[in-house]
Design a protein around this motif. Sequence first.
Motif, PDB file in Angstrom:
ATOM      1  N   TYR A  12      -2.286  15.043   9.675  1.00 19.06           N
ATOM      2  CA  TYR A  12      -2.963  14.132   8.738  1.00 19.06           C
ATOM      3  C   TYR A  12      -3.159  12.772   9.403  1.00 19.06           C
ATOM      4  O   TYR A  12      -4.245  12.198   9.384  1.00 19.06           O
ATOM      5  CB  TYR A  12      -2.152  13.961   7.437  1.00 19.06           C
ATOM      6  CG  TYR A  12      -2.756  12.893   6.562  1.00 19.06           C
ATOM      7  CD1 TYR A  12      -3.762  13.197   5.656  1.00 19.06           C
ATOM      8  CD2 TYR A  12      -2.390  11.551   6.724  1.00 19.06           C
ATOM      9  CE1 TYR A  12      -4.375  12.199   4.912  1.00 19.06           C
ATOM     10  CE2 TYR A  12      -2.997  10.550   5.978  1.00 19.06           C
ATOM     11  CZ  TYR A  12      -3.985  10.887   5.076  1.00 19.06           C
ATOM     12  OH  TYR A  12      -4.596   9.884   4.356  1.00 19.06           O
ATOM     13  N   GLU A  40       1.558  -0.394  -2.105  1.00 17.24           N
ATOM     14  CA  GLU A  40       0.552   0.654  -1.912  1.00 17.24           C
ATOM     15  C   GLU A  40       1.092   1.981  -2.436  1.00 17.24           C
ATOM     16  O   GLU A  40       1.936   2.606  -1.787  1.00 17.24           O
ATOM     17  CB  GLU A  40       0.147   0.828  -0.444  1.00 17.24           C
ATOM     18  CG  GLU A  40      -0.986   1.850  -0.342  1.00 17.24           C
ATOM     19  CD  GLU A  40      -1.396   2.268   1.064  1.00 17.24           C
ATOM     20  OE1 GLU A  40      -0.763   1.823   2.039  1.00 17.24           O
ATOM     21  OE2 GLU A  40      -2.345   3.060   1.170  1.00 17.24           O
ATOM     22  N   GLY A  42       0.857   5.960  -3.002  1.00 18.73           N
ATOM     23  CA  GLY A  42       0.204   7.019  -2.227  1.00 18.73           C
ATOM     24  C   GLY A  42      -0.058   6.547  -0.812  1.00 18.73           C
ATOM     25  O   GLY A  42      -1.140   6.747  -0.269  1.00 18.73           O
ATOM     26  N   ARG A  47      -0.610   3.918   7.467  1.00 18.31           N
ATOM     27  CA  ARG A  47      -1.570   3.218   8.336  1.00 18.31           C
ATOM     28  C   ARG A  47      -2.008   1.894   7.716  1.00 18.31           C
ATOM     29  O   ARG A  47      -2.131   0.884   8.400  1.00 18.31           O
ATOM     30  CB  ARG A  47      -2.756   4.115   8.689  1.00 18.31           C
ATOM     31  CG  ARG A  47      -3.506   4.574   7.507  1.00 18.31           C
ATOM     32  CD  ARG A  47      -4.435   5.742   7.670  1.00 18.31           C
ATOM     33  NE  ARG A  47      -5.199   5.800   6.430  1.00 18.31           N
ATOM     34  CZ  ARG A  47      -6.465   5.454   6.333  1.00 18.31           C
ATOM     35  NH1 ARG A  47      -7.131   5.109   7.403  1.00 18.31           N
ATOM     36  NH2 ARG A  47      -7.073   5.479   5.184  1.00 18.31           N
ATOM     37  N   ILE A  64       4.788  10.531  -2.941  1.00 19.06           N
ATOM     38  CA  ILE A  64       5.543  11.638  -3.529  1.00 19.06           C
ATOM     39  C   ILE A  64       6.053  12.608  -2.454  1.00 19.06           C
ATOM     40  O   ILE A  64       6.962  13.400  -2.702  1.00 19.06           O
ATOM     41  CB  ILE A  64       4.666  12.379  -4.561  1.00 19.06           C
ATOM     42  CG1 ILE A  64       5.530  13.119  -5.572  1.00 19.06           C
ATOM     43  CG2 ILE A  64       3.655  13.291  -3.902  1.00 19.06           C
ATOM     44  CD1 ILE A  64       4.790  13.505  -6.829  1.00 19.06           C
ATOM     45  N   MET A  68       5.775  12.518   4.332  1.00 16.89           N
ATOM     46  CA  MET A  68       4.894  11.350   4.512  1.00 16.89           C
ATOM     47  C   MET A  68       5.739  10.076   4.616  1.00 16.89           C
ATOM     48  O   MET A  68       5.519   9.230   5.485  1.00 16.89           O
ATOM     49  CB  MET A  68       3.936  11.212   3.322  1.00 16.89           C
ATOM     50  CG  MET A  68       2.743  12.142   3.353  1.00 16.89           C
ATOM     51  SD  MET A  68       1.541  11.642   4.615  1.00 16.89           S
ATOM     52  CE  MET A  68       0.106  12.600   4.135  1.00 16.89           C
ATOM     53  N   ALA A  88       8.447   8.294  -4.309  1.00 15.62           N
ATOM     54  CA  ALA A  88       8.303   8.072  -5.753  1.00 15.62           C
ATOM     55  C   ALA A  88       6.965   8.645  -6.201  1.00 15.62           C
ATOM     56  O   ALA A  88       6.020   8.758  -5.410  1.00 15.62           O
ATOM     57  CB  ALA A  88       8.363   6.574  -6.089  1.00 15.62           C
ATOM     58  N   ASP A  89       6.909   9.007  -7.461  1.00 16.50           N
ATOM     59  CA  ASP A  89       5.678   9.529  -8.069  1.00 16.50           C
ATOM     60  C   ASP A  89       4.885   8.342  -8.618  1.00 16.50           C
ATOM     61  O   ASP A  89       5.409   7.577  -9.440  1.00 16.50           O
ATOM     62  CB  ASP A  89       6.077  10.494  -9.205  1.00 16.50           C
ATOM     63  CG  ASP A  89       4.866  11.178  -9.834  1.00 16.50           C
ATOM     64  OD1 ASP A  89       3.737  10.661  -9.706  1.00 16.50           O
ATOM     65  OD2 ASP A  89       5.073  12.224 -10.469  1.00 16.50           O
ATOM     66  N   MET A  90       3.657   8.172  -8.168  1.00 22.41           N
ATOM     67  CA  MET A  90       2.880   7.005  -8.589  1.00 22.41           C
ATOM     68  C   MET A  90       2.512   7.034 -10.076  1.00 22.41           C
ATOM     69  O   MET A  90       2.043   6.039 -10.623  1.00 22.41           O
ATOM     70  CB  MET A  90       1.628   6.827  -7.715  1.00 22.41           C
ATOM     71  CG  MET A  90       0.628   7.947  -7.783  1.00 22.41           C
ATOM     72  SD  MET A  90      -0.483   7.928  -6.347  1.00 22.41           S
ATOM     73  CE  MET A  90      -1.772   6.827  -6.938  1.00 22.41           C
ATOM     74  N   THR A  91       2.754   8.158 -10.758  1.00 22.14           N
ATOM     75  CA  THR A  91       2.471   8.210 -12.200  1.00 22.14           C
ATOM     76  C   THR A  91       3.668   7.770 -13.032  1.00 22.14           C
ATOM     77  O   THR A  91       3.564   7.638 -14.247  1.00 22.14           O
ATOM     78  CB  THR A  91       2.061   9.634 -12.650  1.00 22.14           C
ATOM     79  OG1 THR A  91       3.178  10.497 -12.522  1.00 22.14           O
ATOM     80  CG2 THR A  91       0.910  10.155 -11.832  1.00 22.14           C
ATOM     81  N   ALA A 105      -5.819   3.473  -1.214  1.00 25.89           N
ATOM     82  CA  ALA A 105      -6.920   3.790  -0.296  1.00 25.89           C
ATOM     83  C   ALA A 105      -7.383   5.244  -0.387  1.00 25.89           C
ATOM     84  O   ALA A 105      -6.733   6.088  -1.006  1.00 25.89           O
ATOM     85  CB  ALA A 105      -6.485   3.469   1.130  1.00 25.89           C
ATOM     86  N   ILE A 106      -8.450   5.506   0.269  1.00 24.32           N
ATOM     87  CA  ILE A 106      -9.170   6.780   0.399  1.00 24.32           C
ATOM     88  C   ILE A 106      -9.014   7.785  -0.737  1.00 24.32           C
ATOM     89  O   ILE A 106      -8.526   8.887  -0.573  1.00 24.32           O
ATOM     90  CB  ILE A 106      -8.960   7.473   1.765  1.00 24.32           C
ATOM     91  CG1 ILE A 106      -7.523   7.513   2.219  1.00 24.32           C
ATOM     92  CG2 ILE A 106      -9.797   6.839   2.828  1.00 24.32           C
ATOM     93  CD1 ILE A 106      -7.358   8.390   3.476  1.00 24.32           C
ATOM     94  N   THR A 108      -7.191   8.280  -3.153  1.00 23.06           N
ATOM     95  CA  THR A 108      -5.893   8.827  -3.559  1.00 23.06           C
ATOM     96  C   THR A 108      -5.810   8.917  -5.086  1.00 23.06           C
ATOM     97  O   THR A 108      -5.229   9.868  -5.623  1.00 23.06           O
ATOM     98  CB  THR A 108      -4.763   7.940  -2.987  1.00 23.06           C
ATOM     99  OG1 THR A 108      -4.856   7.994  -1.565  1.00 23.06           O
ATOM    100  CG2 THR A 108      -3.390   8.401  -3.431  1.00 23.06           C
ATOM    101  N   LEU A 111      -6.702  12.135  -6.761  1.00 24.04           N
ATOM    102  CA  LEU A 111      -5.773  13.276  -6.766  1.00 24.04           C
ATOM    103  C   LEU A 111      -5.087  13.416  -8.124  1.00 24.04           C
ATOM    104  O   LEU A 111      -4.485  14.443  -8.413  1.00 24.04           O
ATOM    105  CB  LEU A 111      -4.702  13.100  -5.673  1.00 24.04           C
ATOM    106  CG  LEU A 111      -5.219  13.044  -4.233  1.00 24.04           C
ATOM    107  CD1 LEU A 111      -4.065  12.753  -3.276  1.00 24.04           C
ATOM    108  CD2 LEU A 111      -5.900  14.348  -3.855  1.00 24.04           C
ATOM    109  N   LEU A 112      -5.172  12.353  -8.938  1.00 25.61           N
ATOM    110  CA  LEU A 112      -4.523  12.376 -10.250  1.00 25.61           C
ATOM    111  C   LEU A 112      -5.510  12.863 -11.312  1.00 25.61           C
ATOM    112  O   LEU A 112      -6.706  12.593 -11.210  1.00 25.61           O
ATOM    113  CB  LEU A 112      -4.060  10.959 -10.625  1.00 25.61           C
ATOM    114  CG  LEU A 112      -3.173  10.230  -9.605  1.00 25.61           C
ATOM    115  CD1 LEU A 112      -2.845   8.825 -10.114  1.00 25.61           C
ATOM    116  CD2 LEU A 112      -1.882  11.010  -9.336  1.00 25.61           C
TER     117      LEU A 112
END
Length: 250
Positions: A12, A40, A42, A47, A64, A68, A88-91, A105-106, A108, A111-112
């Motif tokens: 990735y 940030e 996700g 980078r 998550i 990563m 951690a889960d961003m939700t 970014a990009i 992400t 994805l939710l």
Amino acid sequence: MTRIYSEEVELYDLAFDWAVSAEADWLVERLGPACRKVLEPGCGTGRMLEALARRGLEVTGIDISEPMVAFARARLAGNGVAADVRVADMTDFDLEGRFDGAICAISTAGLLSADELGRHLEAMARHLLPGARYLVQQGLAGDQAELWRSEWEAERGEIRLHVVFEALERDLDRARELSRSRVEVLTGPRAGAVVEDLHTTTYWTPATWRAAIDASPFAQVACYDGGLPERPPVELEQAGGYLWHELAAP
Ligand SMILES: C[S@@+](CC[C@H](N)C(=O)[O-])C[C@H]1O[C@@H](n2cnc3c(N)ncnc32)[C@H](O)[C@@H]1O
């Protein structure tokens, strides 16, 4: 979880090893001179965290995926860059303190699901100071948008990759899109390896995105076309593949 975000995070990182320097300069400018602490969600392999930290910001990343986070920590520490990176889960997350700004970014956020985005924005609002900017890169599809396809090559040392990301089908009633990523290792010790994943993402349009932000604690104050070098402001109703949304925290 897809392999490219879990077992294959090195691939990735190489596949998305784009020059982020101009974008990071622009993000720092948009976050404003008073912004010191940035979050940030996700964050992936870190980078953007690294680029923002190199510009003097105090950076925290959450993701998550344990691989990563491990990769991001090693990369940042290896490059002598201070950062706080956590699983951690961003939700649904709880970090101590509040931040002056945030970026995502990009695509992400795509994805939710719509419900998850709602919970994510609630969590972000709890972690940002009033008026802080949250810059979210998320493409929005226009009417009758065609299925998209991106293809490129990436190279680091002796390793060369061929990468394809493409949309396969859409369910407009459920606002979901199915896409496939394919990363083929062309050269290097793993030459011949192929990593394929299927991704289900939310199919956002200007109208559905607007409704989601209006239902959240945030106010959208601007939108920019990140596909152009100057990243000009565009109408909030505009569709585009690489839009940056500027949200203001309550
Ligand atoms: C497209 S990658 C982007 C990574 C990074 N922001 C970048 O610019 O390279 C999406 C990242 O979101 C993470 N992710 C997906 N769902 C998540 C969730 N619910 N909470 C936190 N991270 C999540 C994935 O593990 C992956 O690292």
